[in-house]
Design a protein around this motif. Structure first.
Motif, mmCIF file in Angstrom:
data_model
loop_
_atom_site.group_PDB
_atom_site.id
_atom_site.type_symbol
_atom_site.label_atom_id
_atom_site.label_comp_id
_atom_site.label_asym_id
_atom_site.label_seq_id
_atom_site.Cartn_x
_atom_site.Cartn_y
_atom_site.Cartn_z
ATOM 1 N N GLU A 32 34.442 11.193 -22.020
ATOM 2 C CA GLU A 32 35.090 11.367 -20.722
ATOM 3 C C GLU A 32 36.583 11.062 -20.785
ATOM 4 O OE1 GLU A 32 33.811 12.216 -17.554
ATOM 5 O OE2 GLU A 32 32.079 12.888 -18.687
ATOM 6 N N HIS A 33 36.996 10.237 -21.718
ATOM 7 C CA HIS A 33 38.403 9.845 -21.808
ATOM 8 C C HIS A 33 39.294 11.064 -22.070
ATOM 9 C CE1 HIS A 33 41.937 7.493 -22.608
ATOM 10 N NE2 HIS A 33 42.078 8.082 -23.762
ATOM 11 N N ASP A 34 38.902 11.931 -22.980
ATOM 12 C CA ASP A 34 39.707 13.101 -23.331
ATOM 13 C C ASP A 34 39.739 14.145 -22.218
ATOM 14 O OD1 ASP A 34 40.072 11.888 -25.777
ATOM 15 O OD2 ASP A 34 38.422 12.983 -26.733
ATOM 16 N N LYS A 35 38.770 14.086 -21.343
ATOM 17 C CA LYS A 35 38.641 15.073 -20.279
ATOM 18 C C LYS A 35 39.848 15.079 -19.335
ATOM 19 C CE LYS A 35 34.945 16.272 -17.076
ATOM 20 N NZ LYS A 35 33.701 15.760 -16.531
ATOM 21 N N TYR A 36 40.397 13.903 -19.070
ATOM 22 C CA TYR A 36 41.456 13.778 -18.078
ATOM 23 C C TYR A 36 42.844 13.603 -18.702
ATOM 24 C CZ TYR A 36 37.389 13.137 -15.151
ATOM 25 O OH TYR A 36 36.195 13.313 -14.524
ATOM 26 N N GLU A 37 42.956 13.833 -19.989
ATOM 27 C CA GLU A 37 44.237 13.632 -20.656
ATOM 28 C C GLU A 37 45.298 14.621 -20.163
ATOM 29 O OE1 GLU A 37 45.890 13.510 -25.194
ATOM 30 O OE2 GLU A 37 43.814 12.941 -24.804
ATOM 31 N N SER A 38 44.919 15.890 -19.963
ATOM 32 C CA SER A 38 45.893 16.877 -19.493
ATOM 33 C C SER A 38 46.353 16.576 -18.066
ATOM 34 C CB SER A 38 45.308 18.286 -19.575
ATOM 35 O OG SER A 38 44.175 18.398 -18.755
ATOM 36 N N ALA A 39 45.445 16.082 -17.231
ATOM 37 C CA ALA A 39 45.828 15.717 -15.865
ATOM 38 C C ALA A 39 46.791 14.532 -15.880
ATOM 39 C CB ALA A 39 44.593 15.387 -15.045
ATOM 40 N N ALA A 40 46.551 13.585 -16.748
ATOM 41 C CA ALA A 40 47.437 12.422 -16.844
ATOM 42 C C ALA A 40 48.832 12.844 -17.310
ATOM 43 C CB ALA A 40 46.850 11.397 -17.801
ATOM 44 N N LYS A 41 48.910 13.801 -18.218
ATOM 45 C CA LYS A 41 50.211 14.300 -18.676
ATOM 46 C C LYS A 41 50.951 15.003 -17.544
ATOM 47 C CE LYS A 41 49.123 14.964 -23.541
ATOM 48 N NZ LYS A 41 48.885 15.959 -24.602
ATOM 49 N N ALA A 42 50.236 15.817 -16.777
ATOM 50 C CA ALA A 42 50.857 16.531 -15.663
ATOM 51 C C ALA A 42 51.357 15.554 -14.599
ATOM 52 C CB ALA A 42 49.870 17.518 -15.055
#
Length: 54
Positions: A32-42
């Protein structure tokens, strides 16, 4: 006649089950950690245009 008593493995089974559950939870959480990585970058890029404003 003396009967040979079989060793009770109940606690070994319980410990094995607990270890299996812990390993499963850790694997799910790491996936689940990798799932939200792009949202955190945005959000980090431009937080003023984010739906996650504070």
């Amino acid at each position: 006649m003396s009967e040979i008593q079989e060793k009770d493995n109940f606690w070994i089974y319980v410990a094995g089950l607990v270890v299996a559950v812990v390993v499963t939870v850790v694997m799910i959480k790491s996936g689940e950690h990798d799932k939200y990585e792009s949202a955190a970058k945005a959000i980090a890029e431009d937080s003023s245009h984010s739906a996650y404003r504070n």
